[in-house]
Design an enzyme around this catalytic site. Structure first.
Site, PDB file in Angstrom:
ATOM      1  N   ASP A 178      20.016   9.914   5.050  1.00  0.00           N
ATOM      2  CA  ASP A 178      19.034  10.059   3.968  1.00  0.00           C
ATOM      3  C   ASP A 178      18.220  11.342   4.166  1.00  0.00           C
ATOM      4  O   ASP A 178      17.929  12.069   3.202  1.00  0.00           O
ATOM      5  CB  ASP A 178      18.103   8.840   3.957  1.00  0.00           C
ATOM      6  CG  ASP A 178      18.889   7.544   3.962  1.00  0.00           C
ATOM      7  OD1 ASP A 178      19.525   7.232   2.959  1.00  0.00           O
ATOM      8  OD2 ASP A 178      18.892   6.848   5.002  1.00  0.00           O
ATOM      9  N   HIS A 222      16.584   1.844   5.016  1.00  0.00           N
ATOM     10  CA  HIS A 222      17.759   2.546   4.472  1.00  0.00           C
ATOM     11  C   HIS A 222      18.259   1.733   3.276  1.00  0.00           C
ATOM     12  O   HIS A 222      19.221   0.969   3.363  1.00  0.00           O
ATOM     13  CB  HIS A 222      18.842   2.678   5.549  1.00  0.00           C
ATOM     14  CG  HIS A 222      20.129   3.241   5.009  1.00  0.00           C
ATOM     15  ND1 HIS A 222      20.223   4.502   4.458  1.00  0.00           N
ATOM     16  CD2 HIS A 222      21.375   2.705   4.905  1.00  0.00           C
ATOM     17  CE1 HIS A 222      21.469   4.712   4.052  1.00  0.00           C
ATOM     18  NE2 HIS A 222      22.182   3.640   4.298  1.00  0.00           N
TER      19      HIS A 222
HETATM   20  P1  NAD Z   1      35.197   0.398   7.008  1.00  0.00           P
HETATM   21  O1  NAD Z   1      35.469  -0.900   6.335  1.00  0.00           O
HETATM   22  O2  NAD Z   1      36.060   1.572   6.710  1.00  0.00           O
HETATM   23  O3  NAD Z   1      35.236   0.185   8.572  1.00  0.00           O
HETATM   24  C1  NAD Z   1      34.570  -0.867   9.196  1.00  0.00           C
HETATM   25  C2  NAD Z   1      35.395  -1.247  10.410  1.00  0.00           C
HETATM   26  O4  NAD Z   1      34.663  -2.207  11.139  1.00  0.00           O
HETATM   27  C3  NAD Z   1      36.752  -1.868  10.048  1.00  0.00           C
HETATM   28  O5  NAD Z   1      37.794  -1.161  10.715  1.00  0.00           O
HETATM   29  C4  NAD Z   1      36.628  -3.300  10.558  1.00  0.00           C
HETATM   30  O6  NAD Z   1      37.859  -3.805  11.075  1.00  0.00           O
HETATM   31  C5  NAD Z   1      35.589  -3.137  11.668  1.00  0.00           C
HETATM   32  N1  NAD Z   1      34.865  -4.355  12.026  1.00  0.00           N
HETATM   33  C6  NAD Z   1      34.470  -5.380  11.226  1.00  0.00           C
HETATM   34  N2  NAD Z   1      33.849  -6.314  11.956  1.00  0.00           N
HETATM   35  C7  NAD Z   1      33.811  -5.868  13.223  1.00  0.00           C
HETATM   36  C8  NAD Z   1      33.308  -6.399  14.436  1.00  0.00           C
HETATM   37  N3  NAD Z   1      32.700  -7.588  14.486  1.00  0.00           N
HETATM   38  N4  NAD Z   1      33.450  -5.687  15.581  1.00  0.00           N
HETATM   39  C9  NAD Z   1      34.070  -4.490  15.546  1.00  0.00           C
HETATM   40  N5  NAD Z   1      34.594  -3.930  14.430  1.00  0.00           N
HETATM   41  C10 NAD Z   1      34.455  -4.621  13.279  1.00  0.00           C
HETATM   42  O7  NAD Z   1      33.643   0.727   6.741  1.00  0.00           O
HETATM   43  P2  NAD Z   1      32.894   2.122   6.984  1.00  0.00           P
HETATM   44  O8  NAD Z   1      32.988   2.925   5.743  1.00  0.00           O
HETATM   45  O9  NAD Z   1      33.286   2.711   8.279  1.00  0.00           O
HETATM   46  O10 NAD Z   1      31.374   1.582   7.022  1.00  0.00           O
HETATM   47  C11 NAD Z   1      30.927   0.769   8.086  1.00  0.00           C
HETATM   48  C12 NAD Z   1      29.513   0.289   7.820  1.00  0.00           C
HETATM   49  O11 NAD Z   1      28.612   1.387   7.789  1.00  0.00           O
HETATM   50  C13 NAD Z   1      29.317  -0.446   6.489  1.00  0.00           C
HETATM   51  O12 NAD Z   1      28.467  -1.572   6.686  1.00  0.00           O
HETATM   52  C14 NAD Z   1      28.626   0.594   5.629  1.00  0.00           C
HETATM   53  O13 NAD Z   1      27.880   0.003   4.590  1.00  0.00           O
HETATM   54  C15 NAD Z   1      27.748   1.264   6.649  1.00  0.00           C
HETATM   55  N6  NAD Z   1      27.212   2.582   6.312  1.00  0.00           N
HETATM   56  C16 NAD Z   1      25.941   2.864   6.704  1.00  0.00           C
HETATM   57  C17 NAD Z   1      25.404   4.112   6.448  1.00  0.00           C
HETATM   58  C18 NAD Z   1      23.983   4.444   6.872  1.00  0.00           C
HETATM   59  O14 NAD Z   1      23.509   5.535   6.539  1.00  0.00           O
HETATM   60  N7  NAD Z   1      23.269   3.591   7.587  1.00  0.00           N
HETATM   61  C19 NAD Z   1      26.168   5.078   5.795  1.00  0.00           C
HETATM   62  C20 NAD Z   1      27.466   4.763   5.406  1.00  0.00           C
HETATM   63  C21 NAD Z   1      27.979   3.498   5.673  1.00  0.00           C
HETATM   64  C1  LMR Z   2      25.080   5.250   2.265  1.00  0.00           C
HETATM   65  O1  LMR Z   2      23.866   5.452   2.165  1.00  0.00           O
HETATM   66  O2  LMR Z   2      25.912   6.067   1.835  1.00  0.00           O
HETATM   67  C2  LMR Z   2      25.558   4.014   2.961  1.00  0.00           C
HETATM   68  O3  LMR Z   2      24.514   3.176   3.309  1.00  0.00           O
HETATM   69  C3  LMR Z   2      26.621   3.302   2.209  1.00  0.00           C
HETATM   70  C4  LMR Z   2      26.059   2.576   1.026  1.00  0.00           C
HETATM   71  O4  LMR Z   2      26.326   1.375   0.894  1.00  0.00           O
HETATM   72  O5  LMR Z   2      25.380   3.200   0.222  1.00  0.00           O
END
Ligand code: NAD
Ligand code: LMR
Length: 326
Positions: free
Chosen positions: A159, A187
């Site tokens: 962000d 967030h």
């Molecule tokens: P994704 O689905 O591509 O990958 C997630 C991975 O986590 C998968 O490979 C899945 O098998 C694995 N997984 C699920 N449960 C698990 C567990 N208990 N232990 C270990 N691995 C596990 O998703 P992504 O795009 O990599 O996003 C991951 C997370 O990050 C989501 O919750 C998304 O919303 C979040 N995210 C947060 C931010 C932020 O700024 N805070 C930004 C983008 C995404």
């Molecule tokens: C983001 O800010 O891009 C992540 O938290 C993914 C989402 O769900 O928006």
């Protein structure tokens, strides 16, 4: 070279990690003079895919990459790590809010908190990325009383970077000219991107843009950028999230430059009247591997009202996961 730093990464076969792991192995978190060991966790069905990620890491021949462990056992992944990056969790789809993920994702963080508590190095630096990140970090902290609570953080650096990018685009300035951006709160769409102290080439950003833009365009654009990426991409941000995690950890470990700060969601110490212990985004400086909340800024009434609304949302999220707070 000293002993490698051990870094646990969960969700290591997922989208974010496919961008992030290669940056870490290249030295982007601990710097060019420090080797790293990666302890990668996935759920059992994703272990095949994780092996493919390891093959590609091997094929990069990174001089700083000491070794890579792939496992579906959290005790193996989290053992004795210096840093733990908790990415593994379900992402949201179009039309969802991040807090809609809490029922599915909250339990991942209570279980991982308990394992970290059992096998983790108490001073391990933690960043929670899986959404809703602040509340998942809160759950993890509650389940890991042996860990230094100060070191349980959540990601708002994406962000922060988005906010800098929007301000640079609006004012026609370079990213590198912008300092002292702030993201307050959760967030989520209640986050408060705040340019009150931001400078552009040393001059006040508030002199370069009008208040109406700052409140009515800038804040919602940054706060809703995650949803905009989902709409455009069909899935949530990955490379920019990976970059945010690398930036968060690199700032924490290697320090922030003189005259600037970054935003990190950390346990509140009561600054700005925010409930102690809540995982809330503040401006921080980092030095010698420690962060310090900037606690003496005078916030405007409008911003304060928004900060409290974000706190109220975090309190609500916390109340819905009471059963996971052991
Ligand atoms: P994704 O689905 O591509 O990958 C997630 C991975 O986590 C998968 O490979 C899945 O098998 C694995 N997984 C699920 N449960 C698990 C567990 N208990 N232990 C270990 N691995 C596990 O998703 P992504 O795009 O990599 O996003 C991951 C997370 O990050 C989501 O919750 C998304 O919303 C979040 N995210 C947060 C931010 C932020 O700024 N805070 C930004 C983008 C995404
Ligand atoms: C983001 O800010 O891009 C992540 O938290 C993914 C989402 O769900 O928006």
């Amino acid at each position: 070279m000293s002993e490698p730093k051990r870094i646990a990464v969960t969700g290591a076969a997922g989208q974010i990690c496919y961008s992030m792991l290669f940056r870490i192995a290249n030295g982007d978190i601990y710097g060019p003079d420090q080797s790293v060991s990666l302890q990668l966790l996935e759920i059992t069905p994703a272990l095949g895919l994780l092996e493919a990620v390891k093959m590609e890491l091997d094929d990069c021949a990174f001089p700083l990459l000491h070794d890579v462990v792939c496992t579906d056992d959290a005790k193996v992944a989290l053992k004795d790590v210096d840093a733990a990056l908790f990415v593994g969790a379900k992402p949201r789809g179009p039309g969802m809010e991040r807090k809609d993920l809490i029922n599915d994702n909250g339990k991942i963080f209570s279980a991982l908190g308990q394992t970290l508590n059992e096998v983790g190095n108490p001073e391990c630096k933690v960043v929670v990325v899986g959404n809703p990140a602040n509340t998942n970090a809160y759950i993890l902290k509650a389940n890991a009383p042996n860990m230094n609570p100060r070191n349980i953080t959540a990601l708002t650096r994406l962000d922060h970077n988005r906010a800098i990018s929007q301000l640079a685009a609006k004012t026609g300035s370079r990213i590198g000219e912008i300092n002292k951006m702030v993201i307050w709160g959760n967030h989520s769409t209640t986050q408060v991107p705040d340019i009150t102290w931001a400078t552009i080439g040393g001059k006040k950003a508030t002199d370069a843009v009008d208040t109406a833009w700052a409140h009515d365009t800038f804040i919602p654009t940054v706060a809703k950028r995650g949803a905009a990426v989902i709409d455009a991409r069909g899935s949530s941000s990955a490379a920019s999230a990976a970059n945010g995690v690398v930036d968060h950890m690199a700032s924490w470990i290697q320090g922030t430059p003189e005259g600037d700060w970054v935003s990190m969601a950390v346990p509140s110490d009561g600054s700005y009247g925010i409930d102690e212990g809540l995982i809330y985004s503040f401006p921080v400086t980092c030095k010698n591997g420690e962060y310090t909340i900037i606690d003496d800024l005078t916030v405007t009434d409008t911003i304060k009202e928004k900060m409290l609304a974000s706190q109220a949302e975090l309190n609500e999220e916390r109340d819905t996961v009471k059963a996971l707070l052991s």
